[in-house]
Every structure is written in structure tokens, then in C-alpha cells.
Design a protein around this motif. Structure first.
Motif, short mmCIF file in Angstrom:
data_model
loop_
_atom_site.label_atom_id
_atom_site.label_comp_id
_atom_site.label_asym_id
_atom_site.label_seq_id
_atom_site.Cartn_x
_atom_site.Cartn_y
_atom_site.Cartn_z
N ASN A 83 -74.66 -41.73 7.02
CA ASN A 83 -74.97 -43.12 7.35
C ASN A 83 -74.92 -43.32 8.87
N PRO A 84 -76.04 -43.71 9.48
CA PRO A 84 -76.06 -43.89 10.94
C PRO A 84 -75.09 -44.96 11.44
N LYS A 85 -74.72 -45.90 10.57
CA LYS A 85 -73.79 -46.95 10.97
C LYS A 85 -72.42 -46.39 11.34
N GLU A 87 -71.98 -43.75 13.10
CA GLU A 87 -72.15 -43.28 14.47
C GLU A 87 -71.46 -41.96 14.78
N PRO A 89 -71.37 -38.10 15.80
CA PRO A 89 -72.27 -37.26 16.60
C PRO A 89 -73.17 -36.42 15.68
N ARG A 90 -74.33 -36.07 16.18
CA ARG A 90 -75.30 -35.27 15.43
C ARG A 90 -74.66 -34.01 14.84
N HIS A 143 -63.73 -36.07 18.91
CA HIS A 143 -64.72 -36.28 17.86
C HIS A 143 -64.33 -35.54 16.58
#
Length: 157
Positions: A83-85, A87, A89-90, A143
């Protein structure tokens, strides 16, 4: 992160390189690739959350954490991490995708006796897992810690 998870990748590669490759070699290679990335998460969690476990209580805590990680729950979190929400990292998203893909193919390799997995599929998975582990390892510590806390601890409602 963990030498052992990298060793498992090598075992998977060795299984795919045998001279008289059988379906059993391919299935074990797929399963081993999955356990490499799963162990990578377990070891990363233990290493990042306990640090250099040179005291017995830290070693016990690290082992407890590593043995507490549930395959099914982690796979669910890996789906949610897309889910991009959130956020992430790739590299985290790719790691999650590789872990989930590896788990799904491992289930087929270990339990579906009617599904034949090709050497190409097993080799592709091995490459995806290796790349995902490399990407995860390249991230800043903050991260990795944020992802591991989110992925491994269930938030109360």
C-alpha cells in the motif's frame, strides 16, 4: 544481514546446478529460497532490536524474537506493505513482494504434488530473493527498524 540466509541462497543455487536436475531438486531450491528470505527477516529483527547479543539474556531475547515470527502473519503484512499510503521505501516493498512470492511458490513446491515448477521459475525466484535481500541490506538502519516493528508486532485495536 545473516550469513546463514546467504548460505541458504547458495544451497538453492547449488540445487539448481546439479547435473541430473529433478523436480525434487527444483522443489527444494524453491523452498530453500523462501527460507533464506524468511530467515533474513528473522535475523534482521534479532540483530536490529537486540544489537550485539553477547549477554545470555540478549541471546535469549534474540532467539525468542526469531522463533516468534509467524509465516502466515508475515505474509499478510507483506501484502499490506504494498500500500503506497504506508510510504515504505521501494526496497522494503520489493522485499515484501519477494517474500510473499517465495512463500506462495514454496507452498506449491512443498505441498502441491501435481504442480511442476520449472527450473526457470525457480531460478527467477532465487534472483528475486537475492536482489530483495541486497536491497533490504542497503537501507538505512532506521528504515529497517521501522519496517520490522511494523511487520512483526501486531497493533492492538
Amino acid at each position: 544481514m545473516s550469513l546463514a540466509s546467504r548460505d541458504l541462497l547458495q544451497v538453492s543455487q547449488d540445487l539448481l546446478a546439479v547435473k541430473n536436475l529433478t523436480d525434487s531438486h527444483i522443489s527444494r531450491a524453491v523452498s530453500t529460497s523462501y527460507y533464506a528470505i524468511f530467515q533474513h527477516v528473522c535475523c534482521a529483527g534479532g540483530d536490529l532490536l537486540t544489537g550485539n547479543a553477547n549477554k545470555n539474556y540478549l541471546k535469549r531475547a534474540k532467539e525468542h524474537l526469531q522463533r516468534s515470527i509467524d509465516h502466515k502473519s508475515l505474509a499478510k503484512r507483506c501484502i499490506e506493505a504494498q500500500n503506497p499510503k504506508l510510504e515504505f521505501p521501494r526496497e522494503i516493498v520489493e522485499f515484501c513482494n519477494a517474500l510473499y512470492t517465495a512463500q506462495e511458490l514454496r507452498i506449491q513446491a512443498d505441498y502441491n504434488t501435481y504442480r511442476r515448477i520449472s527450473k526457470i521459475d525457480a531460478t527467477t525466484l532465487l534472483g528475486q530473493v537475492k536482489d530483495a535481500m541486497d536491497g533490504f541490506d542497503s537501507l538505512q538502519k532506521k528504515h529497517k527498524i521501522a519496517f520490522l516493528i511494523w511487520a512483526l508486532l501486531e497493533k492492538r485495536k
